[in-house]
Structures are given as C-alpha cells and as structure tokens.
Design an enzyme around this catalytic site. Structure first.
Site, PDB file in Angstrom:
ATOM      1  N   HIS A   1       1.486   9.426  -3.638  1.00  0.00           N
ATOM      2  CA  HIS A   1       0.226  10.178  -3.673  1.00  0.00           C
ATOM      3  C   HIS A   1      -0.420  10.297  -2.298  1.00  0.00           C
ATOM      4  O   HIS A   1      -1.252  11.160  -2.075  1.00  0.00           O
ATOM      5  CB  HIS A   1      -0.753   9.589  -4.707  1.00  0.00           C
ATOM      6  CG  HIS A   1      -1.490   8.368  -4.277  1.00  0.00           C
ATOM      7  ND1 HIS A   1      -1.065   7.089  -4.574  1.00  0.00           N
ATOM      8  CD2 HIS A   1      -2.638   8.222  -3.572  1.00  0.00           C
ATOM      9  CE1 HIS A   1      -1.922   6.218  -4.089  1.00  0.00           C
ATOM     10  NE2 HIS A   1      -2.895   6.877  -3.463  1.00  0.00           N
TER      11      HIS A   1
ATOM     12  N   ASN B   1      -6.341   1.935   1.589  1.00  0.00           N
ATOM     13  CA  ASN B   1      -5.403   0.839   1.367  1.00  0.00           C
ATOM     14  C   ASN B   1      -4.127   1.334   0.692  1.00  0.00           C
ATOM     15  O   ASN B   1      -3.116   0.626   0.696  1.00  0.00           O
ATOM     16  CB  ASN B   1      -6.011  -0.254   0.478  1.00  0.00           C
ATOM     17  CG  ASN B   1      -6.872  -1.233   1.233  1.00  0.00           C
ATOM     18  OD1 ASN B   1      -8.075  -1.298   1.006  1.00  0.00           O
ATOM     19  ND2 ASN B   1      -6.272  -1.990   2.138  1.00  0.00           N
ATOM     20  N   SER B   2      -4.163   2.526   0.117  1.00  0.00           N
ATOM     21  CA  SER B   2      -2.991   3.055  -0.586  1.00  0.00           C
ATOM     22  C   SER B   2      -1.752   2.982   0.295  1.00  0.00           C
ATOM     23  O   SER B   2      -1.779   3.402   1.444  1.00  0.00           O
ATOM     24  CB  SER B   2      -3.218   4.507  -1.000  1.00  0.00           C
ATOM     25  OG  SER B   2      -4.159   4.594  -2.017  1.00  0.00           O
TER      26      SER B   2
ATOM     27  N   ASP C   1       5.288   6.082  -7.759  1.00  0.00           N
ATOM     28  CA  ASP C   1       4.308   6.365  -6.710  1.00  0.00           C
ATOM     29  C   ASP C   1       4.734   5.792  -5.357  1.00  0.00           C
ATOM     30  O   ASP C   1       3.953   5.143  -4.670  1.00  0.00           O
ATOM     31  CB  ASP C   1       2.919   5.841  -7.110  1.00  0.00           C
ATOM     32  CG  ASP C   1       1.809   6.370  -6.206  1.00  0.00           C
ATOM     33  OD1 ASP C   1       2.008   7.411  -5.547  1.00  0.00           O
ATOM     34  OD2 ASP C   1       0.743   5.729  -6.151  1.00  0.00           O
TER      35      ASP C   1
END
Length: 193
Positions: free
Chosen positions: A56, A159-160, A85
């Site tokens: 994402h 932080n993803s 993801d």
C-alpha cells in the site's frame, strides 16, 4: 529509509459499527485532494540492493525515492504481494550494503517484547528515525488474520513498511496498520509471510 509514495486506505463496515484500519496518510479523500502527491513511509534492507516495504506504500506511485544518509536514490518495484501487503524494491546503489540483523520466521509468544523502527509523520516529527516499543498482544491480527501480529507498540502514518524487532535483534514483522478506534493496537505482517 524514507521515500515518496502514493498511499490508499482500507475501510471495513461491520453491521451498524464502522471500523477503520489505518494504512493511510492523509486519512480521508478530502485530505488527499487538498494535499501534495508525496508521502513518506519506511523501508528496510534485505541484501544485494533489495528492500522491503508495504504494497500500500508503493501502489500507484509514479516514482519512488529512498533517502539514505542524506542521499536520494531511485527505487524500482521488483515484486508485490497484494494479499499480504508486501512489496520488494531494488536500489542499485545499495547492492553492497550488509544487513546487521537476522530474520526470525518462527512464531513469537504473546507478551514477547518488541520494538518498531520507522519514519512516522516525518514532515511534522522530523527525518530522524524513531523507535517505539511494546509487546506482542496477540498472535493473530485484525479479525483473526493469522498473517499478522497485534502489537501494543504505537505506530503512526509513515511507519508503514517498517521493521518490527524482538529484543534479540531479530526481525519478526513488518508494520502495516493500526486500529483507528483503539489505543496502541497496531499490526505487523509476520516474517513467515
């Protein structure tokens, strides 16, 4: 490392209750329309120039740049796993970089201490790496997803894609979301996935 990306959100509807799993910055379509087309996230090195982040984070990106020690490098998407993801990128300038950690693929215990490294909200919080710590709260994630850990370490947009470590210095997960309606409920993809 931080880099530019285009991000999306995932919203879940359950009966009369609305729950949101945050994977976005900005957090609404209105914010997206009123903001620039650049965001930041976190990535970490595998080896030989390959780095990992969330799908994402890079989905629909026109360009991706990795900032390492005040140097900006172009990154290319080499593989994606939309279901889990995950995205693997390649940066030619990092192909000789060593990694100072090992990867643990066996299951962690509930209550095991962990910490997150990343670049949350870098436009507001700055460009120095940040650390938060917590525990493995559950060995399953959102709606009993077995591919995720639920952790108590706080995470923010940016932080993803960041690494989740245990206190032995082993990589145990990849941060991918936080729960919008609960305090310190975050999720990480297990390294086994």
């Amino acid at each position: 490392s931080t880099y530019a990306f285009t991000d999306i959100g995932v919203e879940f509807q359950s009966g009369s209750h609305r729950r949101m799993l945050i994977k976005v910055w900005p957090t609404s379509d209105d914010d997206l329309l009123n903001s620039s087309n650049t965001w930041t996230g976190t990535a970490w090195s595998l080896k030989n120039g390959y780095i990992v982040t969330n799908h994402h984070v890079v989905e629909n990106a026109k360009s991706i740049h990795i900032n390492v020690a005040n140097n900006k490098y172009e990154a290319l998407v080499k593989a994606v796993d939309k279901t889990n993801d995950l995205a693997i990128l390649y940066v030619d300038e990092l192909k000789k970089q060593d990694i100072p950690y090992s990867v643990k693929t066996s299951m962690c215990s509930i209550g095991e201490k962990c910490f997150v490294l990343g670049y949350p909200m870098s436009s507001e919080l700055g460009h120095e790496i940040k650390v938060t710590d917590g525990l493995i709260s559950s060995r399953v994630g959102y709606q009993d997803n077995v591919a995720l850990y639920q952790i108590s370490a706080p995470v923010q947009p940016g932080n993803s894609g960041g690494p989740l470590f245990n206190y032995k210095g082993e990589l145990i997960g990849i941060i991918n979301a936080k729960h919008n309606n609960a305090e310190n409920v975050s999720y990480a993809i297990k390294t086994a996935y």
